[in-house]
Design a protein around this motif. Structure first.
Motif, PDB file in Angstrom:
ATOM      1  N   LEU A  30      35.781  29.802  40.066  1.00  0.00           N
ATOM      2  CA  LEU A  30      35.134  30.527  38.975  1.00  0.00           C
ATOM      3  C   LEU A  30      34.403  31.765  39.496  1.00  0.00           C
ATOM      4  CD1 LEU A  30      33.706  27.544  36.873  1.00  0.00           C
ATOM      5  CD2 LEU A  30      35.767  28.900  36.430  1.00  0.00           C
ATOM      6  N   VAL A  31      33.731  31.616  40.633  1.00  0.00           N
ATOM      7  CA  VAL A  31      33.031  32.763  41.223  1.00  0.00           C
ATOM      8  C   VAL A  31      34.031  33.830  41.635  1.00  0.00           C
ATOM      9  CG1 VAL A  31      31.645  33.506  43.192  1.00  0.00           C
ATOM     10  CG2 VAL A  31      31.031  31.439  41.957  1.00  0.00           C
ATOM     11  N   THR A  32      35.173  33.422  42.172  1.00  0.00           N
ATOM     12  CA  THR A  32      36.200  34.381  42.572  1.00  0.00           C
ATOM     13  C   THR A  32      36.702  35.175  41.379  1.00  0.00           C
ATOM     14  OG1 THR A  32      36.896  32.990  44.418  1.00  0.00           O
ATOM     15  CG2 THR A  32      38.476  34.599  43.603  1.00  0.00           C
ATOM     16  N   VAL A  33      36.994  34.494  40.277  1.00  0.00           N
ATOM     17  CA  VAL A  33      37.456  35.186  39.073  1.00  0.00           C
ATOM     18  C   VAL A  33      36.386  36.146  38.559  1.00  0.00           C
ATOM     19  CG1 VAL A  33      38.173  34.865  36.679  1.00  0.00           C
ATOM     20  CG2 VAL A  33      39.018  33.307  38.433  1.00  0.00           C
ATOM     21  N   LEU A  34      35.126  35.703  38.544  1.00  0.00           N
ATOM     22  CA  LEU A  34      34.037  36.547  38.049  1.00  0.00           C
ATOM     23  C   LEU A  34      33.872  37.800  38.900  1.00  0.00           C
ATOM     24  CD1 LEU A  34      31.647  37.013  36.155  1.00  0.00           C
ATOM     25  CD2 LEU A  34      30.238  35.616  37.682  1.00  0.00           C
ATOM     26  N   ILE A  35      33.889  37.631  40.220  1.00  0.00           N
ATOM     27  CA  ILE A  35      33.711  38.787  41.111  1.00  0.00           C
ATOM     28  C   ILE A  35      34.869  39.765  40.947  1.00  0.00           C
ATOM     29  CG2 ILE A  35      33.611  39.493  43.527  1.00  0.00           C
ATOM     30  CD1 ILE A  35      32.183  36.876  44.121  1.00  0.00           C
ATOM     31  N   ASN A  36      36.087  39.249  40.835  1.00  0.00           N
ATOM     32  CA  ASN A  36      37.233  40.128  40.648  1.00  0.00           C
ATOM     33  C   ASN A  36      37.131  40.897  39.346  1.00  0.00           C
ATOM     34  OD1 ASN A  36      39.561  40.055  42.708  1.00  0.00           O
ATOM     35  ND2 ASN A  36      38.898  37.932  42.623  1.00  0.00           N
ATOM     36  N   LEU A  37      36.619  40.251  38.290  1.00  0.00           N
ATOM     37  CA  LEU A  37      36.424  40.954  37.022  1.00  0.00           C
ATOM     38  C   LEU A  37      35.408  42.081  37.174  1.00  0.00           C
ATOM     39  CD1 LEU A  37      36.416  38.045  34.404  1.00  0.00           C
ATOM     40  CD2 LEU A  37      37.990  39.977  34.461  1.00  0.00           C
ATOM     41  N   ILE A  38      34.304  41.803  37.849  1.00  0.00           N
ATOM     42  CA  ILE A  38      33.259  42.815  38.031  1.00  0.00           C
ATOM     43  C   ILE A  38      33.798  44.004  38.827  1.00  0.00           C
ATOM     44  CG2 ILE A  38      31.023  43.282  39.095  1.00  0.00           C
ATOM     45  CD1 ILE A  38      30.243  40.387  38.451  1.00  0.00           C
ATOM     46  N   VAL A  39      34.479  43.710  39.932  1.00  0.00           N
ATOM     47  CA  VAL A  39      35.025  44.790  40.759  1.00  0.00           C
ATOM     48  C   VAL A  39      36.087  45.575  39.987  1.00  0.00           C
ATOM     49  CG1 VAL A  39      36.324  45.299  42.863  1.00  0.00           C
ATOM     50  CG2 VAL A  39      34.518  43.570  42.898  1.00  0.00           C
ATOM     51  N   ALA A  40      36.904  44.866  39.217  1.00  0.00           N
ATOM     52  CA  ALA A  40      37.967  45.539  38.471  1.00  0.00           C
ATOM     53  C   ALA A  40      37.395  46.512  37.450  1.00  0.00           C
ATOM     54  CB  ALA A  40      38.864  44.502  37.783  1.00  0.00           C
ATOM     55  N   PHE A  41      36.398  46.080  36.687  1.00  0.00           N
ATOM     56  CA  PHE A  41      35.848  46.970  35.664  1.00  0.00           C
ATOM     57  C   PHE A  41      35.016  48.090  36.282  1.00  0.00           C
ATOM     58  CE2 PHE A  41      36.993  43.486  32.857  1.00  0.00           C
ATOM     59  CZ  PHE A  41      37.462  44.176  31.755  1.00  0.00           C
ATOM     60  N   ALA A  42      34.466  47.852  37.466  1.00  0.00           N
ATOM     61  CA  ALA A  42      33.783  48.941  38.161  1.00  0.00           C
ATOM     62  C   ALA A  42      34.790  49.988  38.627  1.00  0.00           C
ATOM     63  CB  ALA A  42      32.993  48.389  39.346  1.00  0.00           C
ATOM     64  N   SER A  43      35.949  49.540  39.126  1.00  0.00           N
ATOM     65  CA  SER A  43      36.970  50.488  39.581  1.00  0.00           C
ATOM     66  C   SER A  43      37.670  51.179  38.415  1.00  0.00           C
ATOM     67  CB  SER A  43      38.008  49.754  40.436  1.00  0.00           C
ATOM     68  OG  SER A  43      38.695  48.770  39.667  1.00  0.00           O
ATOM     69  N   LEU A  44      37.570  50.606  37.222  1.00  0.00           N
ATOM     70  CA  LEU A  44      38.194  51.250  36.057  1.00  0.00           C
ATOM     71  C   LEU A  44      37.639  52.655  35.837  1.00  0.00           C
ATOM     72  CD1 LEU A  44      39.991  51.189  33.544  1.00  0.00           C
ATOM     73  CD2 LEU A  44      38.136  50.022  32.331  1.00  0.00           C
ATOM     74  N   GLN A  45      36.365  52.867  36.160  1.00  0.00           N
ATOM     75  CA  GLN A  45      35.781  54.187  35.991  1.00  0.00           C
ATOM     76  C   GLN A  45      36.475  55.221  36.877  1.00  0.00           C
ATOM     77  OE1 GLN A  45      33.650  54.571  33.523  1.00  0.00           O
ATOM     78  NE2 GLN A  45      33.893  52.361  33.194  1.00  0.00           N
ATOM     79  N   LEU A  46      36.905  54.803  38.055  1.00  0.00           N
ATOM     80  CA  LEU A  46      37.628  55.715  38.936  1.00  0.00           C
ATOM     81  C   LEU A  46      38.978  56.082  38.339  1.00  0.00           C
ATOM     82  CD1 LEU A  46      37.856  57.196  41.624  1.00  0.00           C
ATOM     83  CD2 LEU A  46      38.714  55.071  42.649  1.00  0.00           C
ATOM     84  N   TRP A  47      39.670  55.086  37.803  1.00  0.00           N
ATOM     85  CA  TRP A  47      40.961  55.371  37.172  1.00  0.00           C
ATOM     86  C   TRP A  47      40.798  56.293  35.963  1.00  0.00           C
ATOM     87  CZ3 TRP A  47      45.465  54.227  39.385  1.00  0.00           C
ATOM     88  CH2 TRP A  47      45.516  53.213  40.332  1.00  0.00           C
ATOM     89  N   LEU A  48      39.758  56.063  35.159  1.00  0.00           N
ATOM     90  CA  LEU A  48      39.534  56.913  33.996  1.00  0.00           C
ATOM     91  C   LEU A  48      39.145  58.327  34.412  1.00  0.00           C
ATOM     92  CD1 LEU A  48      37.612  54.462  31.624  1.00  0.00           C
ATOM     93  CD2 LEU A  48      40.044  55.080  31.602  1.00  0.00           C
ATOM     94  N   SER A  49      38.492  58.475  35.545  1.00  0.00           N
ATOM     95  CA  SER A  49      38.158  59.811  36.044  1.00  0.00           C
ATOM     96  C   SER A  49      39.427  60.572  36.413  1.00  0.00           C
ATOM     97  CB  SER A  49      37.229  59.706  37.255  1.00  0.00           C
ATOM     98  OG  SER A  49      36.009  59.088  36.896  1.00  0.00           O
TER      99      SER A  49
END
Length: 542
Positions: A258-277
């Motif tokens: 569960l912690v692994t899934v949560l951390i991956n979600l957090i990192v993924a949505f943080a990196s989404l800002q780079l893709w949108l840039s």
């Protein structure tokens, strides 16, 4: 072997071997030989050095005043605190001589790996047969060796954050930055060259620019971003799982998942800002090209695709969930390899979703379809004013405008051809208003409805299905003519009554089959999927 006189042994009177002499065996009942104690202490010390697990072996003449031997074992276990704090990876072997019973008490951290049923099986197959022959030494050696062997296969400590994972994170940062730089360079190159390949419309004067997908010319940079950001996510995940302050949370494999899934979600949505840039930069370049702001298309078609991709990328997590519910499978795979592999697959899955999202910009392509670029200077050009357009059109085109079947937009580059504006240096974009008016012979939209008397043919049109033509269509450019015949309905064939009856029978059969479908019985057995207890373990009499 002589046995000491039986008497009650309160827990407070049992000597703690760790405090007395730093060993693991407390033979209060005096049923073990010195060699056996030495062998057990050596084996348990080896286990503690390997993965920190602790085993205590205690023999007592009697468990009075405890109500049961099990209750005595649980109290003794908790009083001594066998196992590491937070990990609860301790095991107690308690032998009660008067009650002729052995109890193996397991800590909370042991239960997910060694079930009570397995403990019971070890007692029945490896310990009690020896105890019935008064061979306490061999019975306890068998039991300790078996339990210790299983414990050594378990990684009770948090995820090992070795320098390898820190290096992976640093490499991920370098790879991701390289990908971003490469994408920016490729976008700038595309804007400067304005490629003419795969153009929908083009001639020697102007061309129409089709907006490509980013992966058509920046695929390498985007893949570098995917791998770099995935490596960063794996490194962050390993670092979080390695924190000893969270040991009590991460001891259970389910919690790690569960912690692994949560951390991956957090990192993924943080990196989404780079893709949108990157997407914003791409749109800004298109704005420069078309000299007008270009925005993402308002309507999104990504919902279904996004849901499907998210389900697919979480399949590794479901596989890991299945693995950690099977102790026999989990014991054969090192936990750090299991979660590292799952982290990598899941992190890359999220990044590929963002790549897919940015690659499909869903731009409103109407602007691109309306704009033309000069083939010579590659600059955006504007169409000529409508009041001077007619002087560049041919007679058929003017006739199509007169009939209301089409309009024409004329393009010309003032920079390259400021003086000469003839048919050679202009491009006429047709806009057909009536597709049915396009002549199959000359391809101009100059067909109109006409009477048969206006026909220029000397002979009548041939009959069709014994019917004469009632009118015709005539081209006002090349005078092509085609007849128009009255509507002749096709005969309708109805199914016979026997066919209808057969169809009804089939429907009835289908209905009865549907009604008799077995949806399952509510009395089917089921379980909760597993729980935990402070008094884990099992016991047996001899």
């Amino acid at each position: 072997m002589p046995i000491a006189p039986l008497h009650a042994s309160p827990i407070s009177d049992i000597p703690n071997p760790r405090r007395v002499n730093g060993t693991w065996v407390s033979d209060v009942a005096n049923i073990l030989s010195a060699d056996t104690e030495a062998r057990l202490n050596k084996r348990i010390s080896q286990l503690a050095a390997n993965n920190g697990s602790e085993i205590a072996v205690v023999t007592v003449p009697d468990t009075t005043p405890a109500s049961t031997v099990k209750a005595y074992a649980t109290e003794l276990f908790n009083t001594w605190g066998i196992g590491k704090r937070g990990l609860d990876n301790g095991v107690l072997f308690l032998v009660a001589v008067k009650e002729r019973r052995i109890e193996i008490e397991t800590g909370r951290g042991i239960s997910p790996y060694i079930s009570d049923r397995q403990v019971k099986q070890i007692i029945e197959e490896m310990i009690t047969p020896e105890f019935k022959r008064q061979n306490y030494d061999r019975g306890l050696i068998n039991g300790v060796e078996e339990i210790a062997g299983r414990l050594e296969k378990i990684n009770f400590y948090p995820f090992p954050f070795t320098p390898i994972y820190s290096s992976i994170g640093l490499m991920g940062i370098a790879i991701a930055v390289s990908g971003v730089i490469l994408i920016i360079i490729k976008i700038r190159e595309w804007r400067q060259t304005l490629p003419t390949a795969s153009l929908e419309l083009q001639n020697s004067v102007v061309f129409q620019l089709l907006i490509p997908k980013l992966t058509e010319f920046t695929s390498l940079g985007m893949l570098l971003m995917v791998f770099g950001l995935a490596a960063i996510a794996v490194s962050i995940n390993a670092w979080v799982l390695s924190q000893e302050i969270l040991t009590n949370l991460f001891i259970q494999p389910i919690n790690q998942l569960l912690v692994t899934v949560l951390i991956n979600l957090i990192v993924a949505f943080a990196s989404l800002q780079l893709w949108l840039s990157i997407e914003k930069f791409w749109l800004a370049q298109l704005t420069v090209i078309f000299q007008t702001p270009i925005q993402r298309y308002g309507g999104t078609r990504f919902g279904f695709e996004r849901s499907s991709l998210i389900i697919v990328l979480h399949l590794p997590a479901l596989v890991v969930l299945w693995l950690i519910t099977s102790t026999s499978i989990l014991l054969t795979i090192p936990s750090h390899l299991l979660f590292a592999g799952m982290n990598l697959v899941m992190a890359m899955g999220y990044q590929f979703i963002w790549l897919h999202l940015v690659n499909k910009l869903y731009l409103d392509m109407r602007l691109a379809k309306e704009q033309r670029f000069c083939q010579n200077c590659r600059n955006l050009i504007q169409h000529l004013a409508s009041d001077i357009t007619n002087q560049y059109l041919t007679k058929p085109e003017l006739k199509a405008i007169e009939l209301g079947n089409a309009t024409y937009t004329v393009y010309s580059c003032d920079r390259c051809y400021p003086q000469t504006r003839d048919r050679q240096h202009v491009y006429c974009q047709p806009n057909i208003l009536n597709e049915e008016a396009v002549c199959p012979k000359c391809s101009y939209p100059t067909l109109i409805d006409a009477e048969l008397a206006q026909s220029r043919k000397t002979k009548k049109f041939p009959k069709k299905a014994s019917k004469n033509a009632i009118s015709m269509r005539q081209c006002q450019n090349c005078f092509y003519e085609e007849p128009v015949y009255p509507f002749i309905p096709k005969p309708v064939s109805y199914a016979s009554s026997s066919d209808y009856s057969s169809s009804s029978d089939s429907y009835s059969s289908s209905s009865s089959s549907y009604d008799s479908y077995d949806y399952g019985s509510s009395s089917s057995s089921s379980d909760f999927g597993g729980g935990s207890s402070d008094g884990g373990g099992a016991g047996g009499d001899w």
